[in-house]
Design an enzyme around this catalytic site. Structure first.
Site, short mmCIF file in Angstrom:
data_model
loop_
_atom_site.label_atom_id
_atom_site.label_comp_id
_atom_site.label_asym_id
_atom_site.label_seq_id
_atom_site.Cartn_x
_atom_site.Cartn_y
_atom_site.Cartn_z
N LYS A 1 27.53 40.61 46.81
CA LYS A 1 28.65 40.14 46.00
C LYS A 1 28.64 38.63 45.87
CE LYS A 1 31.49 44.09 47.31
NZ LYS A 1 31.74 44.98 46.17
N HIS B 1 40.40 47.99 50.72
CA HIS B 1 39.26 48.85 50.36
C HIS B 1 39.12 49.87 51.50
CE1 HIS B 1 34.94 49.80 49.89
NE2 HIS B 1 35.03 49.29 48.68
N GLN C 1 35.38 40.11 48.56
CA GLN C 1 35.68 39.66 47.20
C GLN C 1 36.00 38.18 47.10
OE1 GLN C 1 35.32 41.32 44.45
NE2 GLN C 1 34.84 43.28 45.42
N ASP D 1 38.44 40.59 55.61
CA ASP D 1 37.41 41.18 54.77
C ASP D 1 37.20 40.23 53.59
OD1 ASP D 1 36.18 42.47 52.67
OD2 ASP D 1 37.31 44.33 52.87
N CYS E 1 37.67 52.55 45.45
CA CYS E 1 37.69 52.71 46.91
C CYS E 1 38.98 52.15 47.50
CB CYS E 1 36.50 52.02 47.58
SG CYS E 1 34.95 52.77 47.14
N1 PMP Z 1 35.88 45.28 51.02
C1 PMP Z 1 36.11 44.93 49.74
C2 PMP Z 1 37.35 44.17 49.40
C3 PMP Z 1 35.15 45.27 48.77
O1 PMP Z 1 35.36 44.93 47.51
C4 PMP Z 1 33.99 45.96 49.15
C5 PMP Z 1 32.95 46.37 48.12
N2 PMP Z 1 33.48 46.91 46.96
C6 PMP Z 1 33.80 46.28 50.49
C7 PMP Z 1 34.77 45.92 51.40
C8 PMP Z 1 32.60 46.99 50.99
O2 PMP Z 1 31.47 46.23 50.75
P1 PMP Z 1 30.01 46.86 50.96
O3 PMP Z 1 30.02 48.15 50.19
O4 PMP Z 1 29.10 45.84 50.36
O5 PMP Z 1 29.81 47.07 52.40
#
Ligand code: PMP
Length: 406
Positions: free
Chosen positions: A226, A122, A203, A200, A364
């Site tokens: 999440k 991401h 997910q 990270d 993203c």
């Molecule tokens: N890493 C991953 C794998 C994600 O899916 C996301 C959210 N889509 C993020 C980071 C960022 O999370 P947040 O926007 O809640 O900070």
């Protein structure tokens, strides 16, 4: 009433019509829905306990502080962390990764150092590293991804062998295509080559067991929203010696021991990294997510999600011209797909007319889209409260959408 019907009643948002049809919510990878217990906790806090935490000596401040710190304890248990002072509240996964990049990174990266990310990341696990690399003269290297969407582990080993990598930053699970990465092996390899590693977990937390000690993680970041909790709350776990050696991120109230114009000393963990009034209400309400998850049968949740993934994969594959992007051997209940001759955005807009919420675009993860030479995908992501009947509606609606667009 079957258990799934009972469970759906716990999520008030699911019971509504969208554009005249019952909502089908298949955008769980973007954010999960909140059980009533979380909504009630938020209401309860603002109705009865609202106060600023830590410094107050009155009853409301004490109640709010105790509830806030209780969430930290529950997170410690959830992650199997050594101690709750290694649990730092942030604004989200993004906040946690930026904290590590800006503190650990600034203190440790030097010109020529290598930071290793993957092609599955991401943007929030790419851009913070690019920013600090630029500042420190370090370089960001990339672990390639195979055609099915798995990390190339031979390339990973080779990059580690050929470079002095300071830090590896990879996701546990890809948000764009659902791949579960072999993080245990990746952590072992990183450590064997003298690198630290940040996982990270945005997910993975809603789908997989996480044990930071068993996996020997250096850093692990995730977002409450999440994991059936509120937005605006994130968690960063770090090994004690790493967190203690890291300088504070932001200056302000709470993060200090003593301030004077001749110098300031910093607070201990975790407060050193929590400057200012935090998101008290949402942290407190997040506590209810853990109680809710505890009340569910973990085996049932896993079975339900696996069945939804298998059923949706089988049903969607039968649609002519539909191509699934990412067929990793190990994946969570996320399906990214394209339909020949159509644009993902058009599909998303039309599905919404039938009350079906999916995500479209690059998720993203533009470098991953570039890898597959596609502009984006349609992504359906499932949670345990979804049903096969909802998948049937997705399939029927996609067939209608196809005839409308082609
Ligand atoms: N890493 C991953 C794998 C994600 O899916 C996301 C959210 N889509 C993020 C980071 C960022 O999370 P947040 O926007 O809640 O900070």
């Amino acid at each position: 009433m079957s258990s799934i019907e009972q469970i759906r009643l716990d999520f008030p948002v699911l019971d509504q019509l969208v554009n005249g049809s019952p909502l089908v919510y298949f955008d769980n990878a973007a954010t999960t829905q909140k059980p009533k217990a979380v909504l009630d906790a938020l209401q309860h806090y603002y109705s009865l306990d609202n106060a600023n935490i830590h410094r107050g000596i009155h009853s409301l401040a004490e109640r709010a502080t105790a509830a806030y710190e209780l969430t930290r304890k529950k997170i410690q248990q959830f992650l199997h962390a050594e101690s709750s002072d290694q649990i730092i509240f942030t604004s989200g996964t993004t906040g946690g990764i930026n904290l590590v990049a800006q503190t650990y990174g600034r203190a440790n990266f030097q010109a020529g150092d290598k930071i290793l990310v993957s092609n599955l990341e991401h943007h929030s696990n790419i851009v913070p590293w690019q920013m600090i690399a630029l500042e420190r003269g370090a370089e960001v290297l990339v672990i390639p991804v195979s055609d099915v969407g798995e990390l190339d582990m031979d390339a990973y080993c080779q990059i580690l062998q050929e470079n002095t990598v300071k830090l590896v930053a990879v996701n546990h699970v890809s948000n764009a295509i659902g791949t579960i990465n072999p993080i245990k092996e990746m952590i072992e390899l990183a450590h064997a080559h003298g690198a630290k590693i940040l996982i990270d977990g945005a997910q993975s937390v809603a789908h997989l067991e996480v044990d930071v000690q068993e996996f020997d993680m250096d850093f692990f970041a995730f977002s409450a929203h999440k994991l059936f909790g509120p937005t605006g709350v994130g968690v960063l776990y770090g090994k004690r010696e790493l967190l203690e050696a890291m300088p504070p991120y932001q200056g302000g109230g709470e993060m200090i021991k003593e301030v004077s114009f001749s110098g300031t000393t910093y607070n201990e963990l975790p407060y050193k990294f929590e400057a200012g009034t935090p998101n008290i209400a949402d942290v407190i309400a997040f506590s209810a997510s853990f109680d809710y998850l505890e009340s569910l049968d973990k085996g049932w949740v896993e079975k339900q999600e696996n069945e939804l993934l298998a059923y949706a994969t089988e049903q969607l594959s039968q649609i002519d011209g539909l191509r699934i992007i990412g067929n990793a051997a190990k994946k969570i209940a996320v399906i990214s797909f394209l339909i020949d001759g159509t644009h993902p955005q058009d599909i998303g807009v039309l599905l919404d007319k039938f009350g079906i919420a999916i995500r479209t675009g690059h998720h993203c993860a533009q470098p991953l889209m570039q890898r597959f030479e596609i502009p984006g995908t349609c992504r359906a992501s499932f949670s345990f409260y979804n049903t096969k009947e909802e998948i049937d509606r997705l399939v029927t609606s996609l067939k209608r959408v196809k005839t409308m667009l082609l």
